[in-house]
Scaffold this motif. Structure first.
Motif, PDB file in Angstrom:
ATOM      1  N   HIS A  73       0.791  -1.299   0.045  1.00 42.31           N
ATOM      2  CA  HIS A  73       0.203  -0.048  -0.063  1.00 42.31           C
ATOM      3  C   HIS A  73       0.977   1.070   0.198  1.00 42.31           C
ATOM      4  O   HIS A  73       0.765   1.835  -0.306  1.00 42.31           O
ATOM      5  CB  HIS A  73      -0.776  -0.123   1.086  1.00 42.31           C
ATOM      6  CG  HIS A  73      -1.763  -1.278   1.043  1.00 42.31           C
ATOM      7  ND1 HIS A  73      -1.779  -2.102  -0.010  1.00 42.31           N
ATOM      8  CD2 HIS A  73      -2.450  -1.916   1.907  1.00 42.31           C
ATOM      9  CE1 HIS A  73      -2.595  -3.387   0.361  1.00 42.31           C
ATOM     10  NE2 HIS A  73      -2.919  -3.064   1.424  1.00 42.31           N
ATOM     11  N   ARG A  77      -5.541   6.302   1.714  1.00 41.83           N
ATOM     12  CA  ARG A  77      -6.303   5.675   0.924  1.00 41.83           C
ATOM     13  C   ARG A  77      -7.513   7.100   0.666  1.00 41.83           C
ATOM     14  O   ARG A  77      -7.520   8.026   1.658  1.00 41.83           O
ATOM     15  CB  ARG A  77      -7.501   5.053   1.876  1.00 41.83           C
ATOM     16  CG  ARG A  77      -7.111   3.612   1.708  1.00 41.83           C
ATOM     17  CD  ARG A  77      -8.086   2.499   2.369  1.00 41.83           C
ATOM     18  NE  ARG A  77      -7.407   2.439   3.882  1.00 41.83           N
ATOM     19  CZ  ARG A  77      -8.275   1.879   4.770  1.00 41.83           C
ATOM     20  NH1 ARG A  77      -9.647   1.585   4.564  1.00 41.83           N
ATOM     21  NH2 ARG A  77      -8.066   1.782   5.828  1.00 41.83           N
ATOM     22  N   GLN A 348      -3.775   6.735  -1.933  1.00 45.61           N
ATOM     23  CA  GLN A 348      -4.419   5.319  -2.053  1.00 45.61           C
ATOM     24  C   GLN A 348      -5.782   5.159  -2.386  1.00 45.61           C
ATOM     25  O   GLN A 348      -6.459   5.792  -1.243  1.00 45.61           O
ATOM     26  CB  GLN A 348      -3.802   4.307  -0.900  1.00 45.61           C
ATOM     27  CG  GLN A 348      -4.309   2.841  -1.172  1.00 45.61           C
ATOM     28  CD  GLN A 348      -3.849   1.999  -0.163  1.00 45.61           C
ATOM     29  OE1 GLN A 348      -4.575   1.838   0.800  1.00 45.61           O
ATOM     30  NE2 GLN A 348      -2.946   1.204  -0.505  1.00 45.61           N
ATOM     31  N   LYS A 352      -7.736  -0.149  -1.562  1.00 46.94           N
ATOM     32  CA  LYS A 352      -6.431  -0.508  -0.822  1.00 46.94           C
ATOM     33  C   LYS A 352      -5.288  -0.958  -1.758  1.00 46.94           C
ATOM     34  O   LYS A 352      -4.390  -1.423  -1.062  1.00 46.94           O
ATOM     35  CB  LYS A 352      -6.899  -1.563   0.384  1.00 46.94           C
ATOM     36  CG  LYS A 352      -7.814  -0.810   1.192  1.00 46.94           C
ATOM     37  CD  LYS A 352      -7.913  -2.115   2.498  1.00 46.94           C
ATOM     38  CE  LYS A 352      -9.012  -1.748   3.292  1.00 46.94           C
ATOM     39  NZ  LYS A 352      -9.323  -2.539   4.303  1.00 46.94           N
ATOM     40  N   TRP A 353      -5.447  -0.634  -2.862  1.00 51.03           N
ATOM     41  CA  TRP A 353      -4.291  -1.138  -3.777  1.00 51.03           C
ATOM     42  C   TRP A 353      -4.115  -0.011  -4.932  1.00 51.03           C
ATOM     43  O   TRP A 353      -2.844   0.435  -4.832  1.00 51.03           O
ATOM     44  CB  TRP A 353      -4.714  -2.225  -4.549  1.00 51.03           C
ATOM     45  CG  TRP A 353      -4.309  -3.804  -3.930  1.00 51.03           C
ATOM     46  CD1 TRP A 353      -5.445  -4.452  -3.308  1.00 51.03           C
ATOM     47  CD2 TRP A 353      -3.456  -4.273  -3.804  1.00 51.03           C
ATOM     48  NE1 TRP A 353      -5.050  -5.529  -2.804  1.00 51.03           N
ATOM     49  CE2 TRP A 353      -3.762  -5.241  -3.098  1.00 51.03           C
ATOM     50  CE3 TRP A 353      -2.205  -3.975  -4.104  1.00 51.03           C
ATOM     51  CZ2 TRP A 353      -2.475  -6.446  -2.654  1.00 51.03           C
ATOM     52  CZ3 TRP A 353      -0.888  -4.954  -3.736  1.00 51.03           C
ATOM     53  CH2 TRP A 353      -1.217  -5.980  -2.806  1.00 51.03           C
ATOM     54  N   ILE A 355      -3.012   3.319  -6.464  1.00 51.74           N
ATOM     55  CA  ILE A 355      -2.507   4.609  -6.005  1.00 51.74           C
ATOM     56  C   ILE A 355      -2.237   5.740  -7.049  1.00 51.74           C
ATOM     57  O   ILE A 355      -1.981   5.353  -8.277  1.00 51.74           O
ATOM     58  CB  ILE A 355      -0.830   4.269  -5.429  1.00 51.74           C
ATOM     59  CG1 ILE A 355      -1.017   3.291  -4.355  1.00 51.74           C
ATOM     60  CG2 ILE A 355      -0.259   5.420  -5.039  1.00 51.74           C
ATOM     61  CD1 ILE A 355       0.317   2.774  -3.953  1.00 51.74           C
TER      62      ILE A 355
END
Length: 382
Positions: A73, A77, A348, A352-353, A355
């Motif tokens: 990560h 987020r 992010q 959660k992946w 970016i």
């Protein structure tokens, strides 16, 4: 990156890990919209990331956690897609900026994954999603291991070449993932990203302002997009990892310049590698190349050792740094610079992946797996 970011950089036994926290989603959305409509330079001066650095003696468990954080990560987020113009000219050129479809958290680990034939050898994390623990040393490969990595790297390159040909206006990234998944398993290999820490797809597809870890979806590619396709395969017990950024249709000059510079920076970095060369030389070479065109370099994501494990030591930093370590014959690792038009700070998404850049600028990446030899290095994915 494109919104307020509070960053904490922990310097642990010579290795760095980045953790970024998010304040309020709503403020991020407002800030995202402000960036394109106000004086961006003054905006970012007022919202500069706060970076704290301290040193400590860490246990190997802490080190492993930091290593894993950097490869998963690495950014806060945030939301996307809130009444933002679909395609608008900006200081970065003419392209569509991607934003998350929702502010709600998304559990991608529960998505249905593509099937892999039972007879294909799987990496240890294939079922659980949990990667192996990091070893405290850099593996030195023997010739048998290098030969196996060469085979895996060759397959990864061929799949990436196929992916590049698919990057045409109208195709969805999910369709690209489906086709490349089928190609990988048809060769008796496992697509390494699949269920790695819960990643739901077989390749990563990162478009325009997406820095890394883009999840293939139903968005159709459009003329003017740039897209990074990241392919890793697991074959006969070893991983081969490579990626490239492709032009879709008619890409403007700023976008082409970014892609060309990123490719050049990787080529120069590889040319600098060999026995006795400090790892930090990679960052110096890439930084010099990017600086000539006033581009920035992502410091949140790094290259990494590779072999039996998807990720292991050494970490390869692409920005100017003072990390210790010298290259030795038998060391295998990736070099994968991420170059950005504006700020390289990353945000992010709720999945959660994914970016994305905080300021909405485009990002490009190229990657090869190399092994150090007695007189230089060999590219295993060329």
């Amino acid at each position: 990156m494109e919104h307020i970011v509070l960053a904490v950089i922990l310097s642990i036994d010579g290795f760095s890990a980045v953790r970024l926290w998010q304040p309020f989603f709503f403020f991020f959305v407002c800030a995202s919209q402000m960036v394109e409509s106000c004086d961006c330079q003054r905006f970012h001066q007022r919202l500069q990331p706060v970076m704290l650095r301290h040193s400590t003696k860490a246990t190997m468990a802490t080190l492993r956690n930091c290593m894993r954080a950097i490869h998963t990560h690495g950014a806060i987020r945030v939301p996307r897609n809130v009444a933002i113009p679909v395609r608008a000219a900006s200081r970065f050129g003419q392209f569509e900026r991607l934003n998350p479809p929702s502010l709600h958290s998304v559990d991608v680990t529960k998505w249905k994954r593509r099937e892999v034939p039972i007879e294909i050898e799987r990496p240890p994390y294939a079922e659980s999603g949990e990667p192996s623990e990091w070893e405290g040393h850099i593996p030195i490969l023997d010739q048998i291991e290098i030969d196996k990595m060469t085979t895996a790297g060759d397959l990864a390159r061929r799949v990436l070449d196929m992916g590049g040909k698919l990057c045409q206006p109208g195709i969805t990234t999910d369709s690209i993932d489906k086709i490349l998944h089928a190609a990988i398993v048809s060769e008796g290999a496992y697509p390494s990203p699949l269920n790695y820490m819960g990643f739901p797809k077989s390749v990563c597809t990162s478009i325009n302002n997406v820095i890394a870890h883009g999840i293939p979806d139903l968005r159709q590619l459009k003329s003017g997009d740039i897209i990074n396709v990241d392919v890793t395969v697991y074959l006969d017990g070893y991983h081969g990892d490579t990626s490239a950024t492709f032009l879709v249709g008619d890409v403007d000059e700023p976008g082409r310049a970014l892609v060309d510079c990123t490719k050049e920076s990787l080529d120069l970095a590889i040319a600098a590698c060999g026995p006795g060369v400090p790892f930090k030389e990679i960052g110096r070479v890439i930084s010099d190349c990017a600086a000539k065109q006033s581009f920035s370099i992502s410091e949140e994501l790094s290259g990494h050792g590779i072999g039996r494990n998807f990720h292991c030591l050494p970490l390869i930093y692409h920005h100017a740094n003072n990390e210790e370590g010298i290259m030795e014959p038998g060391m295998a690792f990736t070099i994968e610079p991420i170059i950005c038009q504006g700020s390289a700070v990353g945000i992010q998404w709720p999945d959660k992946w994914t970016i994305t850049t905080a300021d909405g600028g485009r990002s490009a990446q190229f990657e090869h797996t190399i092994v150090i030899t007695e007189d230089g290095c060999n590219i295993l994915t060329d």
